[in-house]
Motif scaffolding. Structure first.
Motif, PDB file in Angstrom:
ATOM      1  N   PRO A  15       0.799  -1.310  -0.019  1.00 28.97           N
ATOM      2  CA  PRO A  15      -0.002   0.105  -0.204  1.00 28.97           C
ATOM      3  C   PRO A  15       0.848   1.395   0.098  1.00 28.97           C
ATOM      4  CG  PRO A  15      -0.863  -1.447   1.576  1.00 28.97           C
ATOM      5  CD  PRO A  15       0.493  -2.090   1.057  1.00 28.97           C
ATOM      6  N   VAL A  16       1.956   1.355   0.628  1.00 29.40           N
ATOM      7  CA  VAL A  16       2.738   2.671   0.655  1.00 29.40           C
ATOM      8  C   VAL A  16       3.400   2.927  -0.792  1.00 29.40           C
ATOM      9  CG1 VAL A  16       5.006   3.380   1.657  1.00 29.40           C
ATOM     10  CG2 VAL A  16       3.581   2.311   3.304  1.00 29.40           C
ATOM     11  N   LEU A  17       3.775   1.886  -1.371  1.00 33.18           N
ATOM     12  CA  LEU A  17       4.314   1.844  -2.626  1.00 33.18           C
ATOM     13  C   LEU A  17       3.320   2.423  -3.830  1.00 33.18           C
ATOM     14  CD1 LEU A  17       6.935   2.083  -4.454  1.00 33.18           C
ATOM     15  CD2 LEU A  17       6.397  -0.314  -4.856  1.00 33.18           C
ATOM     16  N   LYS A  18       2.221   2.005  -3.354  1.00 32.83           N
ATOM     17  CA  LYS A  18       1.135   2.214  -4.276  1.00 32.83           C
ATOM     18  C   LYS A  18       0.583   3.840  -4.284  1.00 32.83           C
ATOM     19  CE  LYS A  18      -1.474  -2.202  -5.444  1.00 32.83           C
ATOM     20  NZ  LYS A  18      -2.960  -2.786  -5.200  1.00 32.83           N
ATOM     21  N   VAL A  19       0.837   4.007  -2.971  1.00 37.88           N
ATOM     22  CA  VAL A  19       0.513   5.640  -2.724  1.00 37.88           C
ATOM     23  C   VAL A  19       1.525   6.653  -3.116  1.00 37.88           C
ATOM     24  CG1 VAL A  19       0.191   7.332  -0.824  1.00 37.88           C
ATOM     25  CG2 VAL A  19      -1.051   5.159  -0.503  1.00 37.88           C
ATOM     26  N   PHE A  29      -0.578  18.019  -8.185  1.00 37.73           N
ATOM     27  CA  PHE A  29      -1.561  18.364  -7.478  1.00 37.73           C
ATOM     28  C   PHE A  29      -1.572  17.739  -5.953  1.00 37.73           C
ATOM     29  CE2 PHE A  29      -2.728  17.675 -12.059  1.00 37.73           C
ATOM     30  CZ  PHE A  29      -3.074  18.717 -12.127  1.00 37.73           C
ATOM     31  N   ASP A  30      -2.498  18.320  -5.088  1.00 40.84           N
ATOM     32  CA  ASP A  30      -2.641  17.610  -3.837  1.00 40.84           C
ATOM     33  C   ASP A  30      -4.086  17.023  -3.670  1.00 40.84           C
ATOM     34  OD1 ASP A  30      -4.137  19.990  -4.018  1.00 40.84           O
ATOM     35  OD2 ASP A  30      -3.087  20.975  -2.074  1.00 40.84           O
ATOM     36  N   TYR A  31      -3.972  16.116  -2.831  1.00 41.27           N
ATOM     37  CA  TYR A  31      -5.175  14.999  -2.852  1.00 41.27           C
ATOM     38  C   TYR A  31      -5.762  15.096  -1.487  1.00 41.27           C
ATOM     39  CZ  TYR A  31      -4.056  14.069  -7.672  1.00 41.27           C
ATOM     40  OH  TYR A  31      -3.770  13.986  -8.853  1.00 41.27           O
ATOM     41  N   SER A  32      -6.915  14.750  -1.215  1.00 42.98           N
ATOM     42  CA  SER A  32      -7.373  14.135   0.221  1.00 42.98           C
ATOM     43  C   SER A  32      -7.169  12.972   0.241  1.00 42.98           C
ATOM     44  CB  SER A  32      -8.995  14.463   0.094  1.00 42.98           C
ATOM     45  OG  SER A  32      -9.687  13.500  -0.910  1.00 42.98           O
ATOM     46  N   LYS A  33      -7.448  12.276   1.402  1.00 45.11           N
ATOM     47  CA  LYS A  33      -6.698  10.839   1.606  1.00 45.11           C
ATOM     48  C   LYS A  33      -7.975   9.995   0.796  1.00 45.11           C
ATOM     49  CE  LYS A  33      -5.132  11.216   6.371  1.00 45.11           C
ATOM     50  NZ  LYS A  33      -5.182  10.890   7.769  1.00 45.11           N
ATOM     51  N   THR A  34      -9.232  10.293   0.723  1.00 45.83           N
ATOM     52  CA  THR A  34     -10.313   9.760  -0.164  1.00 45.83           C
ATOM     53  C   THR A  34      -9.738   9.752  -1.615  1.00 45.83           C
ATOM     54  OG1 THR A  34     -11.863  10.414   1.234  1.00 45.83           O
ATOM     55  CG2 THR A  34     -12.625   9.686  -1.060  1.00 45.83           C
ATOM     56  N   ASP A  35      -9.235  10.766  -1.995  1.00 41.99           N
ATOM     57  CA  ASP A  35      -8.992  10.859  -3.589  1.00 41.99           C
ATOM     58  C   ASP A  35      -7.470   9.845  -3.576  1.00 41.99           C
ATOM     59  OD1 ASP A  35     -10.725  12.375  -4.226  1.00 41.99           O
ATOM     60  OD2 ASP A  35      -9.650  14.298  -3.635  1.00 41.99           O
ATOM     61  N   ILE A  36      -6.711   9.890  -2.577  1.00 44.63           N
ATOM     62  CA  ILE A  36      -5.265   9.130  -2.783  1.00 44.63           C
ATOM     63  C   ILE A  36      -5.806   7.651  -2.628  1.00 44.63           C
ATOM     64  CG2 ILE A  36      -3.103   8.618  -1.231  1.00 44.63           C
ATOM     65  CD1 ILE A  36      -3.222  11.548  -0.420  1.00 44.63           C
TER      66      ILE A  36
END
Length: 147
Positions: A15-19, A29-36
């Motif tokens: 999961p860390v690598l996927k993020v 861009f910046d993203y919310s946790k939901t978007d990430i």
């Protein structure tokens, strides 16, 4: 969603690598946790399990708040992130060179690497491989291809 070259080459689906991969691919861009979570193809629960590690290693940084949601982006000042981005670029370059020999590159070859729906990229390659003509005409052709 197809796996990125980085994930495929490393063969690691953490999961860390996927993020990190999602944020590297969308670094502007910046993203919310939901978007990430959605962009990294993770459940929110999995993201929340991985989040403490991302924060502890300072791999992500909070940028702003939108309502009650915090927005995050990749921390490009972090030396780990810098090396991962360098590795990602190297992997991309390797496959681009492997599948598109510069002497025999055609639009069909590059679309296999870049993916479907990349008409602008095809036009740029066509533009670069055409015999030189008046520079102004070539620039106008490229601008028209972008519309």
């Amino acid at each position: 969603m197809d796996e990125s070259l980085l994930i495929r080459v490393l063969g690691i689906k953490s999961p860390v690598l996927k993020v990190l991969d999602f944020l590297m691919d969308n670094e502007c861009f910046d993203y919310s946790k939901t978007d990430i979570a959605e962009g990294a193809n993770l459940s929110r629960a999995t993201l929340f399990k991985a989040w403490p590690k991302l924060e502890a290693l300072d791999l992500i940084t909070a940028t702003r708040s939108v309502g009650q949601a915090k927005m995050y982006r990749l921390n490009k000042k972090n030396p780990i992130v810098k090396k991962l981005m360098e590795l990602d670029d190297t992997i991309s370059e390797y496959f681009a060179l492997k599948y598109c020999d510069s002497r025999a590159c055609s639009c069909n070859d590059i679309s296999d690497v870049v993916g479907p729906g990349q008409d602008l990229i095809k036009e740029i390659i066509k533009y670069e491989s055409d015999s030189p003509s008046d520079e102004r005409d070539r620039n106008e052709q490229l601008l028209l291809a972008n519309e």
